[in-house]
Design a protein around this motif. Structure first.
Motif, PDB file in Angstrom:
ATOM      1  N   CYS A 194       2.672  -4.033 -12.493  1.00  0.00           N
ATOM      2  CA  CYS A 194       4.055  -3.823 -11.389  1.00  0.00           C
ATOM      3  C   CYS A 194       5.233  -4.612 -12.047  1.00  0.00           C
ATOM      4  O   CYS A 194       6.129  -4.462 -11.563  1.00  0.00           O
ATOM      5  N   ALA A 238       7.066   2.510  -4.682  1.00  0.00           N
ATOM      6  CA  ALA A 238       5.904   1.866  -5.042  1.00  0.00           C
ATOM      7  C   ALA A 238       6.100   0.435  -4.322  1.00  0.00           C
ATOM      8  O   ALA A 238       4.939  -0.063  -4.181  1.00  0.00           O
ATOM      9  N   TYR A 277      -1.040   3.150  -2.237  1.00  0.00           N
ATOM     10  CA  TYR A 277      -1.407   3.820  -3.167  1.00  0.00           C
ATOM     11  C   TYR A 277      -2.387   4.792  -2.439  1.00  0.00           C
ATOM     12  O   TYR A 277      -3.430   4.458  -1.864  1.00  0.00           O
ATOM     13  N   VAL A 296       1.579   0.365  -8.815  1.00  0.00           N
ATOM     14  CA  VAL A 296       1.819   0.124  -7.172  1.00  0.00           C
ATOM     15  C   VAL A 296       1.058  -1.057  -6.622  1.00  0.00           C
ATOM     16  O   VAL A 296       1.539  -1.820  -5.602  1.00  0.00           O
TER      17      VAL A 296
END
Length: 249
Positions: free
Chosen positions: A28, A152, A157, A169
């Motif tokens: 991320c 995201a 997810y 995500v």
């Protein structure tokens, strides 16, 4: 150190560039660099379009813009759009849609989606090149990557069994969206300094397209996947370019 690794991961994921170094431990973190990757891609693609446009053959200039984007990204986002179209319109349930989206083959809905988005982008690029508005082309590619961060960072997810995009995500949130939004707006102000009103037009188009895809995805599968993020990128580019053309007429 993690910041630099995030840069490496972002460019390795979004481009064909094999940057040296280690990937980040938390994928991320790479989201912070998505707008920068978009700026790079947009600049290279736009230069290709500009170089061909010097010959006066604007149709091939549009083709150069699109083909260079496919080559630089390995067709990653186009593949996502095709999978999304097949899954969302071919699967009646969430499970069916996700199963179809995971199938590597392209169905009729996916093929039609690719044809239509390519034609739409091609027409938009030709018009922008004719108007000699090259900066909106860069802006569209930049904001397309920002739209991925938007989805995201704000949506769960969708696959319970996990997937490739889950690592991006998971852990994404407000800090990622805030930083990339500030960075994207700052870059847009520099890119579009001659036409500052286009900043609002481009941002509005990008936000609207991302919200539409996000809403559709949430209703259909309850979240996002890598295919959804890729499709959002493709539709965002087209939306920004078309909006800039309409505003400039």
């Amino acid at each position: 150190m993690q910041a630099i690794r995030g840069l490496v991961t972002a460019f390795r994921t979004l481009t064909i560039l094999p940057l040296p170094g280690r990937d980040t431990d938390r994928f991320c973190t790479a989201l912070y660099w998505f707008p920068a990757a978009g700026l790079f891609l947009g600049s290279v693609q736009t230069y290709c379009a500009f170089a061909v446009a010097m010959s006066g053959w604007y149709e091939f200039s549009g083709l150069a813009m699109i083909v260079s984007g496919v080559l630089l990204t390995r067709g990653l986002h186009a593949d996502g759009l095709a999978d999304l179209a097949d899954g969302f319109w071919g699967g009646k349930t969430k499970e069916a849609a996700l199963r179809i989206m995971k199938d590597p083959s392209v169905g009729s809905f996916g093929a039609l989606a690719l044809i239509l988005i390519t034609l739409l982008k091609w027409v938009a690029v030709i018009k922008l090149v004719e108007l000699q508005y090259y900066t909106p082309l860069v802006s569209g590619v930049l904001l397309a990557r920002w739209s991925q961060v938007l989805l995201a960072s704000t949506m769960p997810y969708a696959r319970s069994e996990g997937g490739t995009a889950q690592t991006f995500v998971t852990g994404a949130g407000v800090p990622h969206l805030l930083v990339t939004t500030i960075a994207s707006i700052s870059m847009l102000w520099v890119i579009l300094y001659a036409n500052p009103e286009l900043v609002v037009v481009a941002l509005s188009a990008a936000f609207a397209s991302a919200v539409c895809i996000g809403y559709l995805s949430y209703r259909k599968i309850g979240g996002v996947t890598g295919d959804v993020l890729g499709a959002a990128s493709e539709l965002c580019e087209a939306s920004v370019w078309i909006s800039c053309v309409l505003f400039s007429l």
